[in-house]
Scaffold this active site. Structure first.
Site, PDB file in Angstrom:
ATOM      1  N   HIS A  98       6.845  53.093  28.590  1.00  0.00           N
ATOM      2  CA  HIS A  98       7.222  51.913  29.205  1.00  0.00           C
ATOM      3  C   HIS A  98       6.858  51.909  30.677  1.00  0.00           C
ATOM      4  CE1 HIS A  98       9.170  48.071  30.349  1.00  0.00           C
ATOM      5  NE2 HIS A  98       8.749  47.576  28.895  1.00  0.00           N
ATOM      6  N   ASP A 138       9.042  47.926  20.611  1.00  0.00           N
ATOM      7  CA  ASP A 138       8.211  47.639  19.657  1.00  0.00           C
ATOM      8  C   ASP A 138       8.118  48.484  18.477  1.00  0.00           C
ATOM      9  OD1 ASP A 138       7.105  45.385  20.857  1.00  0.00           O
ATOM     10  OD2 ASP A 138       5.870  46.514  22.267  1.00  0.00           O
TER      11      ASP A 138
END
Ligand code: ACO
Length: 431
Positions: free
Chosen positions: A308, A366
């Protein structure tokens, strides 16, 4: 913007410039470079905005090193556990948790807007059946500005409010219709006696030929997925919405731009890509092969659902999502689901691997959301539309905040030009 608290000194070419600095309520101090070009004749360079604050905001705060996500100060794990999506929508939009009366009024207002203009059904039918639901969503949400003229004047606070409620209320209907159209089933109208998440599940999975009863555990899991995706500070799609809105574009056009940006596999498309990757791996014994590929500089393969831009620790949403995945799969009697087994083993192997540890690559939201959505019966193509549905409130809250900001300017980045300098046009016969 707050008053400057101190100054930073920039020195080059024997000249010195004082730059004001601002101290946020949380997070690193910010050097204000707005007058830098006028005073010093230089630009700053930051493609990907890794060190650039593009706006003031009081909505969401992330501490990426600590793995913390706060909405209006409240941590996401508490909201996911104790609150529910429409209450979080209220919090994001208006800044405070609602009283019981405020919540009832807000839920009533959203519920009154769940249907879409009947003529929009024809618009859906213009798409090919095999269109990706995100393609349909970009088109249909953008087209809302052609159907709701009475809420496109952004200078009118009332119209802004109506547009906000309309978008939050209609997005589940639009996403469910995009799905129904893609599988050749009739559209299902919303049922306003149901809560937000149950209504969405019913619009996706019921058919006129049979009764459909929403399972409360699945509805709670759906609501939690919406809550976990509601907002995430100045991410790519939110920044896209803000940039589109900075020109004065109407809210439906701005949200359509956000949906387009979210579609990419590096952003909202990652949940679809993560599940497809887990299926491609297939069995735990193939994990080392894929880990090796992810580490190979000459192979473009990346572990989807890992890494991320901001979190250099566990994504706090992934922790809640993992727990939710266990609950849902147990309920559905598929705890031994091979994809979940691959996911758990892959997470373990990657977290123990020095490559991922050194680069601070942890599972993101996710990684587990796709497993839950798959178990609920959603095809992978619907994963990103569900993310878009949930993120709409974040986009809208940031859009409203930006429009009310007296400092609002059109967004217009500069560049480090690397192209040819001035040259005269050459006639075609002389080239
Ligand atoms: N697998 C393998 N290596 C990775 C991964 C990954 N998933 N993510 C990053 N890396 C490596 C890069 O190769 C790079 O290595 P290098 O320094 O040797 O060149 C280093 O880690 C830094 O990566 P960047 O791409 O520079 O980091 P950035 O902050 O730009 O990217 C991103 C973040 C796009 C999320 C990236 O981690 C990625 O592509 N992840 C997979 C896609 C994904 O899961 N996206 C969802 C994001 S969350 C969301 O939108 C809800």
């Amino acid at each position: 913007m707050s008053e400057a608290t101190k100054t930073a000194t920039l020195t080059f070419d024997d000249k010195t410039f004082e730059l004001p600095m601002h101290t946020p309520t949380a997070g690193p101090d910010v050097i204000d470079i707005r007058k830098l070009y006028a005073q010093a004749g230089v630009f700053t360079y930051d493609p990907g905005f890794t060190s650039t604050a593009a706006c003031d905001s009081a909505i969401t705060y992330i501490d990426g090193d600590a793995g913390v996500l706060l909405h209006r100060g409240y941590p996401i794990d508490q909201l996911a556990e104790k609150s529910h999506f429409l209450e979080v929508c209220y919090l994001l939009l208006y800044g405070e948790l609602p009283t019981a009366d405020q919540l009832e009024d807000f839920e009533h207002r959203v519920t009154q807007h769940t249907m879409i203009h009947e003529q929009m059904h024809n618009f859906f039918r213009g798409f090919r059946r095999d269109a990706h639901p995100m393609a349909t969503m970009v088109g249909v949400v953008g087209a809302m500005s052609a159907f709701y003229h009475d809420s496109t004047d952004i200078s009118d606070p009332w119209q802004r409010e109506v547009a906000s409620i309309r978008l939050i209320a209609k997005m589940p209907t639009i996403a469910a219709m995009a799905y129904k159209y893609s599988i050749g089933q009739p559209f299902v109208y919303p049922q306003n006696s149901l809560d937000y998440a149950s209504n969405f599940l019913r619009m996706c999975f019921s058919v006129p030929a049979e009764d459909y009863v929403v399972n409360p555990i699945l509805s709670r899991a759906m609501d939690r997925i919406f809550t976990l995706h509601a907002d995430h500070e100045q991410n790519a799609s939110t920044s896209t919405v803000r940039l589109a809105s900075s020109s004065g574009a109407n809210p439906f056009a701005c949200i359509a731009a956000g949906i387009a940006c979210l579609w990419g596999p590096a952003h909202g498309g990652a949940n679809q890509a993560a599940l497809e990757m887990l299926r491609q791996i297939g069995t735990p014994d193939r994990i080392p092969e894929f880990i090796a590929r992810a580490k190979d500089k000459n192979d473009p393969f990346r572990l989807m659902g890992f890494g991320h831009r901001v979190y250099k620790n566990f994504d706090p949403r992934a922790k809640v999502m993992k727990k939710s995945a266990d609950e849902v799969l147990e309920l559905l009697g598929v705890e031994n689901n091979p994809t979940l087994q691959v996911a758990k083993e892959l997470e373990k192997v990657a977290l123990e691997d020095s490559y991922f540890a050194e680069k601070k690559l942890y599972p993101n939201v996710d990684f587990y959301s796709g497993i839950i959505l798959d178990a609920m019966g959603f095809p992978t193509a619907m994963f990103t539309p569900i993310f878009a549905l949930a993120r709409t409130v974040g986009w809208i809250s940031q859009w409203k905040e930006q429009i009310s900001d007296p400092q609002l300017k059109i967004g217009r980045p500069r560049q480090l030009y690397q192209g040819p300098t001035y040259r005269d046009y050459v006639d075609v016969e002389n080239r």
